[in-house]
Design an enzyme around this catalytic site. Structure first.
Site, short mmCIF file in Angstrom:
data_model
loop_
_atom_site.label_atom_id
_atom_site.label_comp_id
_atom_site.label_asym_id
_atom_site.label_seq_id
_atom_site.Cartn_x
_atom_site.Cartn_y
_atom_site.Cartn_z
N ASP A 1 41.15 39.98 43.87
CA ASP A 1 40.52 39.08 42.92
C ASP A 1 41.01 39.35 41.50
O ASP A 1 41.67 40.35 41.22
CB ASP A 1 39.00 39.24 42.97
N TYR B 1 41.16 50.73 50.14
CA TYR B 1 40.77 50.47 48.76
C TYR B 1 40.06 51.69 48.19
O TYR B 1 39.42 52.46 48.92
CB TYR B 1 39.83 49.28 48.66
#
Length: 279
Positions: A79, A138
């Site tokens: 994002d 992540y």
């Protein structure tokens, strides 16, 4: 008669492909490109109509250097504001690249300072950066210290009453489930909200708390929503049992907030070894 010519054309195409394979030639010259980027000034990885994406910058630069239209497919879609210390994408070219190290150098000279290419490697023509990935990892970085040199990469928030032991106990609950609808952005185009989480937990490194999560795939906004809900556990707003009920409810509205993007970075992507070719 039309059907006859259609069948003839299909046979001719199969023959051409067979002939190329027989000669040991590749029908498609596909490459994986490994890169990193600071996502602060980008609207995300994927091309968007309202801003500059990392994908767009990379496609434009590759097309200019290689003097042909290049489209790239990334391993995922970070994002706006999210970083990548390791992103992988694939692209095809009409002829095999003679010197990938030289191409890497040219790309790095032309790309903006917040994008860096590490390497370009040849892969099988059916290798896919997104669908061929075995796992993605992540990290979310958290600190309560104000430092002028890392504010773009670490989310700063008060941690005095944060119970990281309880948060790690909640992380263990994640392994019991596969449907993470409660942590997914609403109205996405994915066909399933199933993911298999293989690692999740908090660890302190110096004055920074690092949340690491590894899975076969992630939903949009999933990591930031998980971290936000873990914050509620750490601040005693919800219990471990509540955390479990949130997952089982499959309702994004009852989970915690999505934490800010600057603390999040894609750090690793794994692929099967047999997709790589000798350069």
């Amino acid at each position: 008669m039309l059907l006859y010519y259609m069948c003839l054309r299909i046979c001719q195409n199969f023959y051409c492909i067979f002939a190329l394979l027989k000669k040991g030639e590749r029908a498609v010259n596909r490459y994986f490109i490994y890169l990193a980027y600071n996502g602060t000034r980008h609207c995300g990885w994927q091309n968007q109509p309202n801003g500059m994406s990392v994908q767009q910058r990379l496609e434009e630069t590759l097309s200019k250097v290689l003097r042909q239209d290049i489209s790239i497919v990334g391993a995922g879609r970070t994002d706006a504001g999210v970083h990548a210390r390791m992103m992988v994408a694939h692209f095809d070219v009409t002829e095999a690249l003679e010197n990938t190290a030289l191409l890497v150098g040219k790309l790095n000279n032309m790309l903006s300072k917040d994008i860096a290419v590490y390497k370009i490697v040849p892969v099988r023509e059916d290798a896919h950066a997104r669908f061929g990935a075995l796992s993605r990892t992540y990290e979310y970085l958290l600190s309560d210290q104000k430092k002028p040199f890392n504010y773009e990469y670490i989310y700063r928030t008060p941690l005095r009453n944060m119970d990281f032991k309880a948060m790690n106990e909640a992380c263990a609950v994640l392994f019991d489930y596969a449907d993470f609808t409660s942590f997914s952005k609403l109205h996405t185009d994915v066909k399933t909200n199933y993911c298999h989480i293989r690692e999740a937990g908090w660890k302190k490194v110096g004055d920074i708390w690092v949340f690491t999560i590894k899975a076969d795939r992630f939903l949009r906004n999933m990591v930031r929503a998980i971290v936000g809900t873990l914050f509620d556990v750490g601040r005693s707003k919800i219990s471990i049992d509540d955390f479990r009920k949130i997952i089982e409810a499959k309702d994004r509205r009852i989970a915690g907030m999505s934490v800010p993007p600057e603390g999040l970075a894609l750090t690793d992507i794994e692929y099967p070894n047999d997709i790589f070719l000798e350069s």
